[in-house]
Write a protein that holds these residues in place. Structure first.
Motif, PDB file in Angstrom:
ATOM      1  N   VAL B  15       3.807 -13.451  -1.579  1.00  0.00           N
ATOM      2  CA  VAL B  15       2.548 -13.601  -2.035  1.00  0.00           C
ATOM      3  C   VAL B  15       1.225 -12.770  -1.206  1.00  0.00           C
ATOM      4  N   LEU B  16       1.715 -12.336  -0.376  1.00  0.00           N
ATOM      5  CA  LEU B  16       0.724 -11.444   0.461  1.00  0.00           C
ATOM      6  C   LEU B  16       0.980 -10.110   0.226  1.00  0.00           C
ATOM      7  N   PHE B  17       2.065  -9.655  -0.215  1.00  0.00           N
ATOM      8  CA  PHE B  17       2.262  -8.434  -1.020  1.00  0.00           C
ATOM      9  C   PHE B  17       1.424  -8.252  -2.353  1.00  0.00           C
ATOM     10  N   GLY B  18       1.643  -9.264  -3.161  1.00  0.00           N
ATOM     11  CA  GLY B  18       0.720  -9.477  -4.310  1.00  0.00           C
ATOM     12  C   GLY B  18      -0.622  -9.437  -4.106  1.00  0.00           C
ATOM     13  N   LEU B  70       2.149   1.014   4.372  1.00  0.00           N
ATOM     14  CA  LEU B  70       2.737   1.518   5.629  1.00  0.00           C
ATOM     15  C   LEU B  70       1.966   0.991   6.745  1.00  0.00           C
ATOM     16  N   GLY B  71       0.699   1.164   6.777  1.00  0.00           N
ATOM     17  CA  GLY B  71      -0.142   0.505   7.956  1.00  0.00           C
ATOM     18  C   GLY B  71       0.145  -0.727   8.173  1.00  0.00           C
ATOM     19  N   ILE B  72       0.032  -1.745   7.066  1.00  0.00           N
ATOM     20  CA  ILE B  72       0.309  -3.072   7.048  1.00  0.00           C
ATOM     21  C   ILE B  72       1.360  -3.298   8.072  1.00  0.00           C
ATOM     22  N   LEU B  73       2.699  -2.793   7.441  1.00  0.00           N
ATOM     23  CA  LEU B  73       3.916  -2.977   8.084  1.00  0.00           C
ATOM     24  C   LEU B  73       3.652  -2.827   9.481  1.00  0.00           C
ATOM     25  N   HIS B  74       2.905  -1.966   9.757  1.00  0.00           N
ATOM     26  CA  HIS B  74       2.967  -1.640  11.374  1.00  0.00           C
ATOM     27  C   HIS B  74       1.782  -2.573  12.129  1.00  0.00           C
ATOM     28  N   GLY B  75       1.209  -3.501  11.234  1.00  0.00           N
ATOM     29  CA  GLY B  75       0.084  -4.284  11.684  1.00  0.00           C
ATOM     30  C   GLY B  75      -1.177  -3.534  11.826  1.00  0.00           C
TER      31      GLY B  75
END
Lengths: 327, 334
Positions: B15-18, B70-75
């Motif tokens: 959901v958040l990805f969407g 990519l940034g999100i995946l690293h917080g």
């Protein structure tokens, strides 16, 4: 007083609906003694359940008792205070219902629900009632420890009805009202439940009102039968008399409509249909369907009179003397 | 239970990805020029190009999206163009105030809404019911900014009973920051003056924010209660000789609250989001106002980060609701 346990006198109950006022009970007369078993029979919608709810004092909006009264052990229920009424339901009258699973609270364990009844009946704390809960559940033939911790949806219909019986009998009530206790169950389970009820009630000595439209069940279980039609008790007698020599034309018709084993005769129904209780027929509510209808039948409801010793009927065919008295 | 939670968490990631995809593209598709907004219309072209390069805006949009993900995946939600700090740091600073406001108003709405709902079901068509109906219709139909302004006008400007805007009065010394929630920090540090002042400040915005929630909770509770009161097991409870009070509070309420809990969860999510308007009107230094300010200066990373964070909170609230559901209703055991 006609019955030392229960006496329902000229009870009239109406329900206010959008379609109009439903005259559900039209002066019901009903009485019974301690430890008696009374069968209340009649078609769907004839007022059996409304009668039983009136006896419990559970007629609520949009329904109303407009006249008459119910006397329980000689006390008028109309005059009882709220507390007296609650006390009477908790300790002296119990009821079991048609749909056992939906009659149990879905979010509470069975054990708690039985415990609640016991605590109410014996004025003890719910926690203190648990030993008694297990005893009651065992009495109705359930695996007591396991069942106590289950929720209603985890029980079969038969098990749920057993739990309801445990709940209803836990106060050892003077009167047990069983409102079609088996009609939602499988046939084999029906027999088991009726047997269980028979056994327990015999042991504990409760009076029972059995509401049913199954003549066979009523014949087997009850000492007395009251036949209801469209909001009236039209005939009341011992079970033998009702089946051997029914007096009221409706009872006669009803018995002809019951199939018997070994009889190849075609079943005879009663002509016409059950009347609409918003606009019921005048006089005797059965007269439009009655093969013996006379002029006066459409004018005034015949009173329930004792046509033979212990055999009451509300029909002008049997009221010569009664009418003379009235005139 | 553990597996259920795990599955739900995985679904939440989807959901958040969407949400991040949608927010990213909406923000990048609108014809606005963040660099222009940042540097002003008269900046020299080299500076503009340099700035675009620095922000990664010269890359194709797919590459920008890849960088962002990519940034999100690293917080890492990027650097705010306005505050020049990481967006995560900004959120950590502003979110507690929003959370405090939302918690305060959900407590008010649940308490008031459930009580009103029960009363209007039990005393159906009485004056309580009529009052509750009118109160609720007003609550769901009046926009937050209007209620907010009217209440400010009455209680602050005309009556002067409650303070106007902000979290604290000008001369109140704020408590040492521990959680970021002012009332909680005041209690933790024993700063009672700040607590009292903070309480006076939160009442109006919380009431405004929670009004429509109170209204819908009251209506749902009423409907659900009426439905439950018609059920067979209520008749059984009465036939047992239980008093009206026990029948309603012990037997009916737990059943009636099941749909209400769902609503409370959804409402809590929408309180976080409704805070955008309320916070702007009441000058509340929360995430809502942060996002509004970010919108005004086209602070892309802040808009996206803030929105994504609210979506995260919304999903978490829903997960908690579903778990509560299982506790309330044994038929739902997972």
């Amino acid at each position: 007083m006609r019955g030392d346990l229960l006496d329902v006198r000229e009870l009239k109950v109406v329900f206010y609906t959008y379609r109009g006022i439903i005259k559900a009970l039209n002066g019901v007369e009903l009485w019974m003694n301690h430890e008696e078993r009374l069968g209340l029979i009649g078609e769907t919608g004839c007022g059996k359940s409304v009668t039983s709810l009136s006896i419990m004092g559970l007629i609520e909006q949009p329904g109303e008792i407009i006249s008459g009264d119910v006397y329980f052990e000689g006390k008028s229920m109309q005059k009882m205070s709220m507390e007296e009424l609650h006390d009477m339901r908790g300790k002296k009258i119990s009821m079991i219902f048609q749909e056992p699973v939906s009659a149990l609270n879905p979010v509470m364990r069975i054990g708690f629900q039985v415990a609640e009844s016991i605590s109410r009946a014996k004025d003890i704390k719910i926690k203190e009632a648990y030993p008694e809960v297990l005893k009651m559940l065992e009495l109705v033939g359930l695996d007591s420890k396991r069942t106590a911790s289950l929720y209603p949806h985890e029980l079969s219909g038969g098990m749920a009805q057993r739990a309801m019986i445990a709940m209803a009998l836990s106060s050892n009530p003077k009167l047990l009202i069983a409102d079609e206790p088996t009609s939602a169950l499988d046939v084999t389970i029906q027999a088991q439940i009726m047997e269980l009820l028979d056994e327990l009630v015999r042991e504990m000595g409760n009076a029972v009102i059995l509401i049913t439209h199954d003549m066979g069940v009523a014949a087997e279980f009850c000492d007395k039968i009251a036949v209801m039609y469209a909001g009236n008790v039209v005939e009341r007698a011992s079970t033998v008399d009702i089946f051997e020599e029914p007096l009221h034309p409706y009872t006669k018709g009803l018995l002809k409509a019951v199939p018997k084993i070994g009889q190849s005769k075609e079943l005879v129904g009663i002509t016409g249909t059950v009347p609409d209780l918003v606009n019921p027929p005048t006089g005797c509510r059965f007269h439009p369907r009655c093969p013996y209808a006379m002029n006066k039948c459409s004018q005034k409801m015949p009173p329930l009179i004792e046509a033979k010793p212990g055999h009451h009927v509300a029909c002008y065919l049997y009221t010569q003397e009664g009418e003379h008295n009235a005139n | 239970m553990g597996r259920y939670v795990l599955r739900r968490l995985l679904l939440m990631v989807l959901v958040l990805f969407g949400v991040s995809v949608i927010v990213f593209f909406i923000v990048h598709v609108i014809p606005a020029d963040p660099v222009g907004a940042l540097l002003g219309g008269n900046a020299p072209p080299q500076l503009v190009d340099q700035m675009k390069h620095q922000l990664g805006l010269d890359k194709p949009i797919w590459a920008q999206f890849g960088d962002y993900m990519l940034g999100i995946l690293h917080g890492n939600l990027g650097i705010s163009l306005k505050s020049n700090r990481p967006v995560t740091q900004d959120i950590a600073e502003y979110f507690p105030a929003t959370l405090e406001l939302a918690i305060f108003s959900i407590i008010i709405s649940v308490a008031l809404g459930v009580v009103l709902g029960i009363l209007s079901a039990v005393y159906r068509n009485s004056w309580v019911d009529h009052f509750s109906r009118i109160f609720s219709i007003l609550g769901v139909s009046m926009p937050v900014f209007w209620t907010g302004l009217i209440l400010l006008l009455i209680f602050y400007y005309i009556l002067g009973w409650l303070p106007g805007t902000g979290q604290l009065s000008l001369f109140t010394i704020p408590p040492h920051r521990i959680t970021g929630m002012l009332l909680l920090d005041s209690i933790l540090t024993g700063n009672w003056e700040a607590f009292r002042d903070g309480l006076a400040h939160i009442i109006l915005p919380a009431a405004v924010l929670g009004y429509s929630a109170t209204a819908s909770i009251a209506r749902i509770t009423r409907a659900s209660m009426l439905d439950v009161l018609r059920q067979d097991f209520i008749r059984t409870a009465k036939a047992k000789g239980l008093s009206g009070r026990v029948v309603i509070y012990r037997h009916a309420l737990k059943n009636a609250l099941i749909p209400v809990v769902t609503l409370i969860g959804l409402t809590f999510g929408s309180l976080l989001e409704g805070a955008v308007l309320t916070e702007t009107i009441f000058g509340w230094p929360g995430l809502g106002r942060y996002i509004v300010n970010a919108l005004l200066v086209l602070d892309y990373p802040a808009i996206m980060g803030g929105t994504l964070f609210i979506a995260l909170m919304y999903s978490l609230a829903n997960l908690i609701v579903d778990l509560t559901y299982a506790v309330l209703d044994p038929r739902m055991r997972i």
